[in-house]
Design a protein around this motif. Structure first.
Motif, mmCIF file in Angstrom:
data_model
loop_
_atom_site.group_PDB
_atom_site.id
_atom_site.type_symbol
_atom_site.label_atom_id
_atom_site.label_comp_id
_atom_site.label_asym_id
_atom_site.label_seq_id
_atom_site.Cartn_x
_atom_site.Cartn_y
_atom_site.Cartn_z
ATOM 1 N N GLU A 1 -2.306 16.207 -3.915
ATOM 2 C CA GLU A 1 -3.213 15.898 -2.801
ATOM 3 C C GLU A 1 -3.587 14.423 -2.804
ATOM 4 N N ARG A 2 -3.976 13.931 -3.965
ATOM 5 C CA ARG A 2 -4.440 12.544 -4.043
ATOM 6 C C ARG A 2 -3.316 11.565 -3.676
ATOM 7 N N ILE A 3 -2.143 11.801 -4.237
ATOM 8 C CA ILE A 3 -1.014 10.901 -3.955
ATOM 9 C C ILE A 3 -0.660 10.945 -2.473
ATOM 10 N N THR A 4 -0.616 12.140 -1.911
ATOM 11 C CA THR A 4 -0.264 12.280 -0.493
ATOM 12 C C THR A 4 -1.286 11.577 0.395
ATOM 13 N N MET B 1 -0.604 7.778 0.119
ATOM 14 C CA MET B 1 0.632 7.352 0.773
ATOM 15 C C MET B 1 0.551 7.531 2.290
ATOM 16 N N GLN B 2 -0.096 8.602 2.716
ATOM 17 C CA GLN B 2 -0.222 8.882 4.139
ATOM 18 C C GLN B 2 -1.080 7.810 4.819
ATOM 19 N N ASP B 3 -2.208 7.489 4.228
ATOM 20 C CA ASP B 3 -3.074 6.464 4.801
ATOM 21 C C ASP B 3 -2.417 5.086 4.729
ATOM 22 N N PHE B 4 -1.709 4.838 3.640
ATOM 23 C CA PHE B 4 -1.007 3.560 3.504
ATOM 24 C C PHE B 4 0.058 3.425 4.591
ATOM 25 N N ASN C 1 1.193 3.436 -7.004
ATOM 26 C CA ASN C 1 1.193 2.078 -7.524
ATOM 27 C C ASN C 1 2.164 1.194 -6.746
ATOM 28 N N ASP C 2 2.205 -0.081 -7.119
ATOM 29 C CA ASP C 2 3.003 -1.048 -6.367
ATOM 30 C C ASP C 2 4.470 -0.630 -6.301
ATOM 31 N N TYR C 3 4.972 -0.068 -7.382
ATOM 32 C CA TYR C 3 6.386 0.352 -7.398
ATOM 33 C C TYR C 3 6.670 1.327 -6.257
ATOM 34 N N HIS C 4 5.767 2.249 -6.019
ATOM 35 C CA HIS C 4 5.971 3.267 -4.990
ATOM 36 C C HIS C 4 5.593 2.752 -3.606
ATOM 37 N N LEU C 5 4.434 2.143 -3.481
ATOM 38 C CA LEU C 5 3.938 1.717 -2.171
ATOM 39 C C LEU C 5 4.707 0.523 -1.635
#
Length: 940
Positions: A450-453, A456-459, A411-415
């Protein structure tokens, strides 16, 4: 996954000292460091009265714009608050307590101490009328934590994380040509990590001025590709328009080398962005035969971005960068500039002995130089974005960096946190990898991880495609994050089968993001669990974990592993595994919290460095153990080593690659000598001698100090009559200084509960039971009369401001816990009358010459316990009916002078960090100890 990139990148870093003065003369941009002369006081986590009544008004700052109250109000009286310079860490100043946080080294700050969990900062600045057409902003490199910022009483925003830099535009709120007030409220009651994090404004603060059309925050991005001995540089710049200009802007991009020689330049006309919008433009430049950035030759270039409007320069923005290539190969590890390089890294938190997290810039260089001297070539920021000055030091000294965000999520907080870190840091050539997580046990091995990684990786790739992404993983290496992360980060051999994981994912590169985790106390060679001391011999910390030597051998023998990052380079506050109270620092470091080396440093220096090394452990002062068997280890990269005791050979042994040598030696006082041979020739000798009794205190300036820096790190030791350092000394050393100030002291003792800093104690005492009587005379008396006791009533209650008495007498009380002649007690009067006379315990008090509303109270007048204050004043009149009149008479400040600076030696060493005064020609530091000859050091 195979990551290969020939592109290179750089980070925006503004040089405050050298480039800003130059930039100011060329454009509207100014970046002004405003670290000096702040006021500070503790508030309170939940008691609003102790938090100066903040957020208690009918309209709050969230309800109506400009309604900051209490200390957030522009005209709040902060004269009685402590005066200090930034960076500042209030946690390190506190005493230790067993009820303090284990994570934070048992300091009396944070959630368990509500009176030490809120810190208020205030600063006044003047902004001239000539800045009216500029954009004015405040830039914070980091505040721990949950900071709220106000400007002239206007709420600007909240930054939850203690590690993010942030910026606020204050243009609309400025009092041009007059005084402006910056206020920061930091709430350090909640921890973000599980390690010492400090508290307060522990990084730099700047005032920035720009033209409405300017380079946006972190608005340059430099990459390069090497072709035929040339570097094709792409210089991307993002412009923002906070004004109404609608014409064209000319962009000039110019590259300078380290000697300030212009290398190449390019320009292009673009349309200005629309109001409050941004435009991004990429320009191409060619650098012929570039000097590459490397760990041994950290060559840097400087990109100057100049914006012109109708021929006039309106912005001048500098971006240091380096040109280099990086590549991870799943079979052959890591390559820098096309050459294989084994990563010899360390993990590190950001605190240092004596000063906590509020590191002066010079100390960032000091710590990186210490790691370089050990042979390290890589640094992992554990586990949060670092201060910009650390990355600058790594750029300039040649240290590779894994830059790590604080928390995983989509989410925005993390990204947003990840994006801000990457855009701030992506121009640093030292950074070779982004880390988006560390030991997230709840998600490491499942589909959520997996989903989070993947997100974040693509972002991350959308922001910077030139570097790979990693995650440090410790709960097995089988599924979840491990199966999708670009560069596998192995945390500890004992946590899973690395070879098995590699065999399953052969196209995935990997490295040991954490390894080692051994326990050692500097200068201790026999474990004493009762004293919480761990032997410095390199042993397994637990059966399933590996020693430093075992860990390095594992990674060194596997070409497919890019290298390893030891936990940790330096000890740090908190996490005192395997002990608890009264241990207050970790035991994991290759060096202690001061940077004094433990013996493992010399093992690493032997196999990580290129120079011959010979080191004997332990020391040879073992009075009372005569005839007892002592384990003697030699760390060396020589072919063979011969050991002698009092000139008698104890045998010659061959050195095995990435190992050490051991002897069993019956202790006899004298000289233990090691001789190292290469190709059959003697190349090194090293001795450990039994010393005599301590005679002198010795001070020496560490060679890693920044040349001509204002901050210096000094080593303190005691020596015998022959000049030999006493390795078992624990004398208490007392310090004094002229021409400078002491920032902090330390000694590396994990159980030391001594003060880190010696600062005057300020206590603010409220005036209570405040009452009044009317007077019929406006003349102020020189002596206090008796007033009828039955006529006192609560002050200012039911005051008829249209029909006031000629004057009033007010009476209040304040309590003093102690009344010593050393204390300085002052009354900071807040205006409740036009003319005033003040009496304390019946004696008239005169105002100080420096401040007409400050009264320094003579100790003879004061008494321990209850004191009485009378204020006789002619009344203030309301101009408008709705005017809010001040009813607070002021505050009593009790200043208790600090003890003299001191610190015990620990196993022969202590450290003192000093800062030179602005206009001093030299600093003179003196040190003394009972029964020893004093030492002194002059620093020009």
């Amino acid at each position: 996954m195979n990551f290969s990139s020939k592109k290179v990148f750089i980070l925006f870093f503004v040089s405050v000292v050298s480039s800003l003065a130059f930039a100011q003369s060329k454009s509207d941009r100014e970046l002004i460091l405003i670290d000096k002369d702040w006021r500070f006081s503790f508030g309170h986590l939940f008691d609003t009265e102790k938090d100066f009544g903040h957020a208690t008004g009918y309209f709050s700052y969230l309800t109506k714009t400009g309604f900051g109250d209490g200390p957030a109000a522009k005209d709040f009286d902060d004269r009685a608050w402590r005066k200090l310079d930034l960076p500042h860490d209030w946690a390190v100043e506190q005493d230790f307590s067993e009820s303090g946080s284990y994570s934070h080294g048992f300091k009396m700050a944070g959630k368990g101490f509500p009176e030490k969990s809120i810190g208020w900062y205030r600063k006044k600045i003047t902004i001239p009328e000539t800045d009216k057409n500029k954009i004015i902003s405040l830039k914070f490199d980091g505040v721990f934590r949950n900071s709220k910022v106000f400007f002239n009483g206007y709420y600007l925003g909240t930054e939850e994380s203690g590690y993010n830099g942030f910026e606020y535009d204050v243009t609309a709120y400025v009092n041009y040509g007059g005084e402006n007030t910056i206020v920061v409220r930091a709430d350090a009651s909640m921890e973000e990590g599980w390690f010492y994090e400090g508290a307060g404004i522990y990084r730099h603060v700047y005032l920035q001025k720009t033209n409405p059309v300017h380079v946006a925050l972190n608005g340059t991005y430099v990459t390069s590709e090497i072709k035929d001995n040339n570097a094709e540089v792409t210089a991307e710049v993002t412009l923002i328009n906070k004004g109404n200009y609608k014409g064209s802007i000319e962009i000039f991009q110019t590259v300078f080398d380290a000697s300030n020689k212009q290398i190449t330049t390019v320009s292009e006309n673009v349309s200005a962005p629309e109001f409050y919008k941004t435009n991004t433009k990429a320009l191409k430049l060619t650098i012929k035969n570039p000097l590459l950035w490397d760990i041994d030759s950290p060559n840097l270039y400087r990109l100057v971005t100049e914006l012109k409007q109708n021929g006039k320069t309106i912005d001048y923005y500098e971006t240091p960068f380096g040109i280099r290539t990086i590549k991870f190969d799943p079979e052959n590890g890591f390559f820098l500039n096309g050459k294989p390089l084994k990563l010899k890294g360390t993990n590190n938190h950001q605190d240092h002995a004596g000063i906590g997290t509020a590191l002066p810039d010079e100390l960032q260089y000091y710590r990186i130089q210490k790691l370089k001297e050990m042979g390290s070539n890589a640094y992992r920021c554990s586990h949060h974005p670092p201060t910009p000055e650390l990355l600058e030091a790594c750029d300039k000294l040649g240290m590779l960096v894994i830059d790590e965000t604080r928390l995983m999520g989509i989410n925005d907080y993390h990204l947003n946190d990840l994006e801000r870190m990457m855009k701030r840091d992506r121009n640093h050539p030292s950074i070779f990898c982004w880390s988006v997580g560390n030991e997230e046990w709840n998600i490491e091995g499942n589909i959520v991880g997996e989903r989070i990684t993947n997100v974040m990786q693509d972002f991350a790739k959308s922001i910077d495609a030139t570097r790979p992404v990693t995650v440090g993983i410790s709960s097995g290496f089988k599924s979840g994050i491990s199966s999708v992360v670009e560069i596998m980060g192995y945390n500890y051999l004992g946590n899973g089968d690395i070879d098995a994981h590699r065999n399953e994912f052969k196209q995935q590169s990997g490295m040991g993001t954490e390894e080692g985790s051994t326990f050692a106390t500097r200068g201790i060679y026999f474990t004493d669990d009762a004293k919480h001391y761990k032997s410095a011999y390199d042993k397994k910390p637990r059966p399933t974990f590996y020693s430093i030597e075992e860990g390095w051998k594992f990674y060194a023998e596997r070409p497919y592993l890019a290298g390893m990052f030891i936990w940790t380079g330096f000890d740090y506050r908190g996490e005192p595994t395997p002990y608890g109270w009264p241990s207050v620092t970790s035991y994991f470091g290759m060096m202690d919290v001061c940077g004094f080396p433990k013996d493992n440093v010399f093992y690493l220096k032997s196999w990580w460095g290129s120079k011959p090394v010979l080191h004997i452990m332990p020391h040879w002062n073992w009075s009372g153990l005569e005839g007892k068997e002592i384990d003697v280890w030699v760390q060396s990269n020589c072919d063979e080593v011969e050991l002698f005791l009092n000139k008698k050979s104890l045998g010659k042994k061959k050195m095995v690659l990435n190992s050490h040598l051991e002897w069993k030696v019956n202790y006899t006082p004298g000289t233990l000598e090691a001789v190292g041979y290469k190709n059959g020739k003697k190349v090194l000798t090293e001795v450990q001698k039994t010393t005599g009794k301590a005679e002198n205190v010795k001070l020496s300036i560490d060679k890693e100090n920044v040349l001509k820096g204002k901050v210096s790190v000094i080593t303190v030791e005691v020596i015998d009559k022959n000049g030999l350092q006493i390795p078992t000394a624990n004398d208490e050393i007392t310090f004094s200084i002229k021409g400078g100030k002491i920032l902090g002291v330390g000694n590396g003792d994990p159980t030391s509960l001594e003060k880190d800093q010696f600062i005057d104690d300020l206590e603010l005492v409220k005036i209570t039971n405040f009452k009044e009587q009317k007077r019929t005379d406006a003349t102020l008396p020189q002596q206090l009369s008796n007033y009828p006791e039955n006529e006192w009533k609560i002050a200012f209650s039911d005051r008829d401001y249209k029909n006031q008495a000629p004057s009033y007498i007010y009476r209040g009380e304040f309590d003093l816990k102690n009344n010593t002649t050393a204390n300085v007690v002052s009354f900071f009067y807040k205006k409740i009358g036009a003319a005033v006379a003040i009496f304390v315990n019946g004696k008239k008090i005169e105002a100080s010459t420096e401040d007409s509303q400050k009264y320094v109270l003579n100790p003879v007048v004061l008494k321990e316990g209850k004191n009485t204050i009378h204020i006789i004043a002619t009344p203030l009149q309301k101009v408008k009916d709705w005017d809010v009149m001040n009813t607070d008479p002021g505050i009593i400040q009790v200043s208790t002078p600090a003890e003299q600076w001191k610190r015990k030696l620990f196993n022969g060493y202590a450290q003192i960090i000093i800062q030179k005064e602005e206009n001093a020609n030299e600093v003179v530091l003196s040190a003394s100890a009972k029964g020893l000859r004093a030492g002194s050091l002059n620093i020009k």
